[in-house]
Design a protein around this motif. Structure first.
Motif, PDB file in Angstrom:
ATOM      1  N   PRO A  83      -5.078  15.648   4.596  1.00 49.24           N
ATOM      2  CA  PRO A  83      -4.841  14.457   5.609  1.00 49.24           C
ATOM      3  C   PRO A  83      -3.532  14.535   6.635  1.00 49.24           C
ATOM      4  O   PRO A  83      -2.768  13.705   6.516  1.00 49.24           O
ATOM      5  CB  PRO A  83      -4.807  13.173   4.510  1.00 49.24           C
ATOM      6  N   VAL A  84      -3.618  15.774   7.243  1.00 50.26           N
ATOM      7  CA  VAL A  84      -2.395  15.745   8.360  1.00 50.26           C
ATOM      8  C   VAL A  84      -2.277  14.821   9.267  1.00 50.26           C
ATOM      9  O   VAL A  84      -1.377  14.402   9.663  1.00 50.26           O
ATOM     10  CB  VAL A  84      -2.608  16.972   8.923  1.00 50.26           C
ATOM     11  N   ALA A  85      -3.422  14.634  10.039  1.00 48.71           N
ATOM     12  CA  ALA A  85      -3.296  13.684  11.120  1.00 48.71           C
ATOM     13  C   ALA A  85      -2.975  12.229  10.752  1.00 48.71           C
ATOM     14  O   ALA A  85      -2.305  11.495  11.420  1.00 48.71           O
ATOM     15  CB  ALA A  85      -4.703  13.699  11.950  1.00 48.71           C
ATOM     16  N   ARG A  86      -3.678  11.769   9.576  1.00 48.47           N
ATOM     17  CA  ARG A  86      -3.358  10.400   8.954  1.00 48.47           C
ATOM     18  C   ARG A  86      -1.871  10.437   8.688  1.00 48.47           C
ATOM     19  O   ARG A  86      -1.160   9.257   9.052  1.00 48.47           O
ATOM     20  CB  ARG A  86      -4.191  10.235   7.704  1.00 48.47           C
ATOM     21  N   ASN A  87      -1.348  11.613   7.967  1.00 50.42           N
ATOM     22  CA  ASN A  87       0.156  11.504   7.827  1.00 50.42           C
ATOM     23  C   ASN A  87       0.964  11.255   9.117  1.00 50.42           C
ATOM     24  O   ASN A  87       2.080  10.840   9.075  1.00 50.42           O
ATOM     25  CB  ASN A  87       0.343  12.605   6.746  1.00 50.42           C
TER      26      ASN A  87
END
Length: 121
Positions: free
Chosen positions: A13-17
């Motif tokens: 979940p890179v974009a969410r982080n």
């Protein structure tokens, strides 16, 4: 036999982080801006006519006195600078060392902050 193994990319979940970090940074910046604004507002309420280290405001009831005082201080500082420059020029002609020049400039007597009346003969 060898089986074909399909590897698919991981879906961390890179974009969410990153979005959460951006929001957190924006909130931190808002808090810092609010703190600066609150300090400025409190200072303005505590000192409605400003402090001595700020520019003189036209609404200040003692603005004229502060202006006169500042002009006198600047005139005295100009006189000190002229005296220091004269000492430095004279000592440069005599080929004095830099330490001697500094000592002579530091030894200039301090001028009084208020003009003294001249003695009449």
């Amino acid at each position: 036999m060898h089986e074909l193994v399909y590897y698919r990319p991981c879906r961390f979940p890179v974009a969410r982080n990153e979005k959460r970090v951006r929001i957190s940074d924006a909130r931190r910046a808002d808090l810092k801006a609010f703190e600066a604004m609150a300090r400025k507002s409190a200072k303005r309420k505590a000192f409605p006519h400003g402090t001595d280290d700020e520019p003189i405001r036209s609404g200040d009831p003692v603005a004229m006195q502060r202006i006169v005082t500042r002009i006198e201080e600047l005139a005295l500082s100009i006189d000190r600078m002229k005296a220091a420059n004269a000492i430095i020029r004279r000592m440069e002609k005599d080929l004095s060392s830099e330490e001697d020049m500094i000592a002579a400039v530091v030894a200039i007597p301090a001028f009084p902050l208020t003009p003294q009346p001249e003695a009449s003969s």
